[in-house]
Scaffold this active site. Structure first.
Site, PDB file in Angstrom:
ATOM      1  N   LYS A 220       3.279  -4.596   1.063  1.00 55.88           N
ATOM      2  CA  LYS A 220       2.959  -3.959   2.347  1.00 55.88           C
ATOM      3  C   LYS A 220       1.482  -4.102   2.691  1.00 55.88           C
ATOM      4  O   LYS A 220       0.631  -4.314   1.825  1.00 55.88           O
ATOM      5  CB  LYS A 220       3.413  -2.505   2.333  1.00 55.88           C
ATOM      6  CG  LYS A 220       4.940  -2.411   2.335  1.00 55.88           C
ATOM      7  CD  LYS A 220       5.476  -1.027   2.576  1.00 55.88           C
ATOM      8  CE  LYS A 220       7.011  -1.074   2.708  1.00 55.88           C
ATOM      9  NZ  LYS A 220       7.600   0.265   2.877  1.00 55.88           N
ATOM     10  N   ARG A 256      11.500  -0.508  -5.147  1.00 56.28           N
ATOM     11  CA  ARG A 256      12.096  -1.564  -4.325  1.00 56.28           C
ATOM     12  C   ARG A 256      11.061  -2.671  -4.185  1.00 56.28           C
ATOM     13  O   ARG A 256       9.993  -2.455  -3.597  1.00 56.28           O
ATOM     14  CB  ARG A 256      12.497  -0.994  -2.966  1.00 56.28           C
ATOM     15  CG  ARG A 256      13.197  -1.969  -2.028  1.00 56.28           C
ATOM     16  CD  ARG A 256      13.601  -1.267  -0.734  1.00 56.28           C
ATOM     17  NE  ARG A 256      14.294  -2.161   0.176  1.00 56.28           N
ATOM     18  CZ  ARG A 256      13.685  -2.968   1.059  1.00 56.28           C
ATOM     19  NH1 ARG A 256      12.353  -2.967   1.144  1.00 56.28           N
ATOM     20  NH2 ARG A 256      14.386  -3.751   1.846  1.00 56.28           N
TER      21      ARG A 256
END
Length: 289
Positions: A220, A256
């Site tokens: 991210k 994840r």
């Protein structure tokens, strides 16, 4: 699928959820796995590298992304899910659509992962309850197209905690069993970089709710400042693995990730470290005998 509860101090290794985006526009790997053969091959590589669950998504949730029609979403994910299930690979469906989730349940998924926590489609709560499957409810404030405008908090951790408690209550009222609920703080979703780090730094306030916690930090944008300016998105796997290990120390149920191999290595080191710490001097002395 394990129903381990988040327990800070536990030495049980978190579940590794491998990301499989069958989308043309996801921020990291959009367009790479849009063919069934390519998607299946990548899923098998993730499993071989340490993933115990493959999270299949057919709609990008990157900042600014537009919504995808459920018919299009189903056409992307169902052939892949069907083939993975036939090969005995556990699969979760990453969707905000109750219609897609329902079709995925019929195709054999073991888990539903809804980044909206049931807010984007009210029918999702019914599907979650009737399926009896584990349900991941992420903290969410609105669609990706304008979520950055919603990153307004006085105390982000306390607010996310309270809003997740509301999502949990709504799911339970709808008939979802508490033991089936997993929560996700939603790093990057209506969160600034500072908000993300505050949530990670105070994970105990989320694990303290008594529900399993999933962390999705992989690649991210808030990780970019930790790397050289010209670093690729894939190079964010390095800080991601550190976050996975630190999240394990905080008692999360799962992580994840895009890179299962490096995550497995990091979690193996954390697990060995934790087991070593937990042996008393007397136990160590007995072991030498």
């Amino acid at each position: 699928m394990t129903t381990r509860t988040s327990r800070p101090g536990s030495t049980e290794r978190p579940v590794i959820m491998g990301i499989l985006n069958v989308t043309p526009d996801s921020f990291s790997d959009g367009g790479k796995y849009t063919t069934i053969d390519g998607a299946i091959r990548h899923a098998e590589e993730l499993v071989a590298s340490g993933a115990s669950l493959i999270d299949v998504g057919g709609e990008s949730t990157r900042p600014g992304a537009a919504r995808v029609d459920s018919l299009e979403e189903k056409s992307r994910v169902l052939p892949v899910i069907t083939e993975l299930v036939a090969r005995g690979i556990p699969v979760s469906i990453d969707t905000m659509s109750s219609a897609t989730a329902e079709a995925a349940v019929e195709a054999g998924v073991t888990m539903i992962n809804d980044v909206s926590g049931g807010l984007a489609d009210k029918g999702m709560r019914r599907v979650a309850a009737e399926s009896g499957l584990d349900f991941i409810a992420m903290h969410w404030r609105g669609p990706s197209a304008h979520m950055d405008q919603l990153a307004q908090y006085t105390d982000v951790v306390r607010t996310v905690r309270e809003e997740l408690k509301h999502r949990i209550a709504e799911l339970i009222v709808a008939g979802v069993k508490p033991r089936r609920i997993i929560i996700d703080p939603g790093l990057g979703f209506a969160k600034s970089s500072e908000h993300n780090w505050q949530l990670l730094g105070r994970l105990d306030e989320l694990t303290g709710l008594g529900y399993r916690v999933l962390i999705g930090a992989s690649r991210k944008r808030f990780l970019a400042p930790l790397l050289p300016a010209d670093a690729s998105t894939n190079e964010r796997d390095q800080p991601t693995t550190v976050i996975s290990a630190l999240a394990a120390e905080s008692g999360v149920w799962g992580v994840r990730v895009h890179d299962a191999a490096s995550t497995l290595a990091a979690l193996d080191v954390w697990s060995a470290w934790s087991h070593g710490r937990d042996h008393s001097p007397r136990e160590l002395e007995a072991g030498r005998g």
